[in-house]
Design an enzyme around this catalytic site. Structure first.
Site, short mmCIF file in Angstrom:
data_model
loop_
_atom_site.label_atom_id
_atom_site.label_comp_id
_atom_site.label_asym_id
_atom_site.label_seq_id
_atom_site.Cartn_x
_atom_site.Cartn_y
_atom_site.Cartn_z
N CYS A 1 0.81 -1.22 0.00
CA CYS A 1 0.00 0.00 0.00
C CYS A 1 0.84 1.27 0.00
O CYS A 1 0.34 2.35 -0.29
CB CYS A 1 -0.97 -0.02 1.18
SG CYS A 1 -2.17 -1.34 1.01
N HIS B 1 -3.49 7.14 1.68
CA HIS B 1 -3.83 5.80 1.20
C HIS B 1 -5.23 5.46 1.72
O HIS B 1 -5.57 5.75 2.86
CB HIS B 1 -2.81 4.78 1.72
CG HIS B 1 -3.22 3.37 1.49
ND1 HIS B 1 -3.55 2.89 0.23
CD2 HIS B 1 -3.39 2.33 2.34
CE1 HIS B 1 -3.88 1.62 0.34
NE2 HIS B 1 -3.80 1.25 1.60
N ASN C 1 -10.00 -0.36 -1.19
CA ASN C 1 -8.54 -0.29 -1.12
C ASN C 1 -7.95 -0.92 -2.38
O ASN C 1 -7.99 -2.13 -2.55
CB ASN C 1 -8.08 -1.03 0.14
CG ASN C 1 -6.57 -0.98 0.33
OD1 ASN C 1 -5.84 -0.52 -0.55
ND2 ASN C 1 -6.11 -1.46 1.47
#
Ligand code: UT7
Length: 328
Positions: A112, A253, A283
């Site tokens: 990520c 993020h 995500n």
């Protein structure tokens, strides 16, 4: 020394959408649980596409915005944990498909935080004066490693690709001005995909055990993510003498709205200054931050001169932040 600047940005999400209602239809979950715990309402997933397809479309949109041909690109970096194959790299597939005839490149595995790692890496080639056009892509097909029977994880992830073009900036004080990146490999236990690599090559047993899917101990990751992302963002503000008033946007993020809120709180900024698209995409790992940049720039909310703080936390553990003064 040149200051790198983001001169174009593009985003691509596949057409198919999985809403929270879809998960309600076959799992013991609810729209209410998913929205309050994560902030996610829907996510896009591929049908007969792979990560290079997402990356290629994002790259094409980015180059079209800049109005240049792919043959002008010097270097392609693809941040991803879901490459089409182990080799050749997804960067090589992108290079061929877009016709970036004189570029070389590579994939970068930072989970990520992959986009922030790739941005820091690509920027060095501009700072050193080696190259003038570096394509930094974040793309992931999380649906390819998601167990859709696992309610703890399957509601979290989506697929997408987004890219930025880095070039030498045209004005001092604008561009990619500072960054911090960190890593602590103790995170292996709580967030990983166990099999498919050299430790556990694919066998019937690894498939039966579900080792080719994401494993995440969400609660443990949540606790460290809240601290890591906020501390990196605050460190970047401190190093650059940025007050909360100076910051136009936090670009976090998109893993969990509560982690994002905690980061904004630590920075002393309101949620009106936070780029959010987790509600529509979930995500998408390496694609989250550049997808926010692309959407907020496209609709005019992100403007030249805006001070923006990028921040991420992910598997590894990996985390970091960056300070960009938007220059287009
Ligand atoms: O991007 C890379 C880094 N990753 C992250 O940053 C993700 C970090 N973690 C998280 O975002 C959160 O921990 C989750 C969203 C994954 C989970 O939220 P939580 O508030 O930490 O929930 P929990 O894991 O503590 O689970 C609470 C309860 C459990 O039930 P019991 O044990 O209390 O009876 C779970 O079994 O919620 C249950 N649960 C669900 N219930 C309905 C877990 N998933 C679901 C679900 N629907 N989909």
């Amino acid at each position: 020394m040149k200051t790198p600047a983001i001169t174009a940005v593009g985003h691509y999400a596949p057409d198919k959408i999985l809403t929270n209602a879809y998960f309600e239809s076959y799992l013991d979950t609810s729209d209410e649980w998913i929205v309050t715990r994560t902030g996610i309402r829907e996510r896009h997933v591929v049908e007969n596409q792979a990560t290079s397809d997402l990356a290629v479309e994002a790259a094409r949109r980015t180059l079209a915005m800049r109005g240049i041909g792919a043959d002008q690109v010097d270097l392609i970096i693809v941040a991803t944990v879901t490459p089409d194959m182990f080799f050749p790299s997804t960067a090589a597939l992108v290079q061929n498909r877009i016709g970036a005839s004189r570029a070389w490149g590579f994939d970068l595995s930072g989970a990520c935080s992959g986009f922030l790692y790739a941005l820091a890496t690509g920027a060095q080639f501009i700072i050193a004066g080696t190259y003038s056009k570096v394509l930094v892509i974040g793309a992931d097909t999380m649906s390819s490693i998601t167990d859709y029977r696992d309610r703890n994880n399957c509601i979290l992830f989506g697929d997408g690709g987004a890219a930025v073009l880095l070039e030498p900036g045209d004005e001092p004080g604008y561009g990619y001005l500072d960054w911090v990146n960190y890593m602590d490999g103790c995170g292996e236990e709580t967030l990983h995909m166990k099999a498919g690599g050299s430790r556990h090559p694919a066998t019937h047993e690894t498939v039966d055990k579900g080792w080719h899917y994401i494993y995440q101990d969400g609660k443990s990751v949540f606790k460290v993510a809240v601290i890591g992302m906020a501390e990196a963002a605050v460190e970047i503000m401190r190093r650059n003498n940025l007050s909360s008033d100076d910051v136009a946007w936090l670009v976090p993020h998109q893993a969990n709205l509560r982690i994002i809120q905690a980061t904004a709180d630590r920075m002393g900024i309101g949620m009106d200054k936070v780029m959010i698209n987790i509600d529509r995409y979930g995500n998408t790992t390496a694609a989250t931050i550049p997808s926010c940049l692309a959407e907020y720039y496209a609709d005019g909310r992100l403007k030249r001169g805006d001070n923006i703080v990028l921040a991420a936390f992910g598997a590894g553990y990996t985390w970091g932040a960056a300070y960009v003064r938007w220059s287009i």
